[in-house]
Design an enzyme around this catalytic site. Structure first.
Site, PDB file in Angstrom:
ATOM      1  CB  VAL A 113      76.847  66.673 129.469  1.00 35.72           C
ATOM      2  CG1 VAL A 113      76.699  68.035 128.811  1.00 35.72           C
ATOM      3  CG2 VAL A 113      77.507  65.678 128.498  1.00 35.72           C
ATOM      4  CG  HIS A 154      77.244  72.895 127.559  1.00 33.38           C
ATOM      5  ND1 HIS A 154      78.553  72.728 127.125  1.00 33.38           N
ATOM      6  CD2 HIS A 154      76.955  74.202 127.345  1.00 33.38           C
ATOM      7  CE1 HIS A 154      79.012  73.875 126.670  1.00 33.38           C
ATOM      8  NE2 HIS A 154      78.065  74.786 126.799  1.00 33.38           N
ATOM      9  CB  CYS A 158      59.314  64.140 126.388  1.00 37.71           C
ATOM     10  SG  CYS A 158      58.101  64.171 125.036  1.00 37.71           S
ATOM     11  CB  CYS A 177      54.687  65.857 127.395  1.00 38.05           C
ATOM     12  SG  CYS A 177      55.659  64.373 127.832  1.00 38.05           S
ATOM     13  N   GLY A 208      90.861  72.717 131.930  1.00 43.48           N
ATOM     14  CA  GLY A 208      90.556  71.701 130.936  1.00 43.48           C
ATOM     15  C   GLY A 208      89.635  72.124 129.815  1.00 43.48           C
ATOM     16  CB  SER A 209      87.578  74.651 128.926  1.00 40.53           C
ATOM     17  OG  SER A 209      86.790  75.182 127.870  1.00 40.53           O
TER      18      SER A 209
END
Length: 280
Positions: free
Chosen positions: A108, A124, A132, A135, A223-224
């Protein structure tokens, strides 16, 4: 010996890349650790620290929400100041050469885009954006950081060890007086625009990634550990479609038994070496 092994690994990845016309790439935290952003899991795939906050706890528990925002306030500068490393640059180069059809990242941090990657799917979300929940107003994370600094000047001098995704390891502090930022538009709950644990990746985002995978003739995971299903599903889809699957990461992954090539190596050095060799 170490240098020779690194060169051999880079050559192996280069050879694999040259074998395919178009590659679908999935990246994880291991791409960004050399940029100074810690990862969640060790080489064995297990948590290095306590599991992160869940969506349900964030929304339903004011104390947990205050704790999250306090830690995020202290930890955010690590992400804000991070810079793309040679792994990000190498992947952007491969895209520019037409080798990568799409790149899906579980990270992220936004570093792929900052490195010049064009076709990035932030599976992600992006932690440099805040939304928010009432809204749907969106705000830059930097502006929320400024709001928090104004409201909590005594927290601006606190330092702590960096944790994944802009978190910070703060222990034995009183979070009860830390007020999470309200939405400046409606006063509602603000949340980083990322998929928390216990929250689903938007279906439309998954569909776009799955369509991109169908256009490729191989898949590369970088890398995962793939311990989270949201990323592992693409390894399964690639396997079911008969696509060759290569994995570059340190340690075990959930898809090791599906891979035709598994490279236990540093992502940055290997990718940079592979791309340099391809351009030579």
């Amino acid at each position: 010996m170490t240098t020779r092994v690194a060169l051999d690994t880079a050559r192996e990845l280069r050879t694999w890349l040259r074998s395919y016309r178009s590659v679908f790439v999935l990246t994880g935290a291991g791409v960004s650790t050399n940029s100074g952003i810690p990862d969640y899991r060790g080489a064995d795939g297990h948590w290095k620290r306590r599991a992160p906050i869940t969506y349900q706890a964030f929304v339903q528990d004011p104390a947990m929400r205050a704790r999250y925002w306090a830690r995020s306030f202290v930890g955010w500068p690590v992400v804000a100041q991070a810079r793309p490393n040679r792994a990000h640059a190498a992947l952007a180069t491969l895209e520019a050469q037409g080798k990568i059809t799409a790149l899906v990242t579980q990270n992220v941090d936004g570093l792929h885009a900052r490195a010049g990657q064009q076709a990035v799917i932030d599976l992600h979300g992006r932690i440099d954006q805040v939304i928010c929940l009432e809204c749907a107003t969106r705000l830059p994370r930097a502006s929320v950081q400024a709001l928090l600094a104004d409201a909590h000047p005594d927290w601006t001098t606190i330092t702590a060890s960096a944790a994944p995704d802009g978190d910070a390891d703060l222990e034995h502090l009183d979070f009860s007086r830390f007020q999470p930022p309200p939405c400046p538009n409606c006063g509602g709950l603000l949340k980083p625009d990322v998929v928390f644990f216990g929250e689903n990746v938007p279906r439309a985002r998954v569909a776009v990634a799955a369509d991109a995978l169908q256009q490729a003739d191989a898949m590369l995971i970088v890398g995962s550990s793939l311990m989270v299903y949201s990323g592992y599903r693409f390894a399964r889809l690639a396997h079911e479609a008969g696509l060759p699957l290569a994995i570059l990461t340190r340690g075990v992954t959930r898809a090791d038994d599906l891979a035709s090539l598994k490279l236990h190596a540093d992502c940055e050095a290997t990718l940079a070496g592979a791309v340099d060799a391809c351009m030579a």
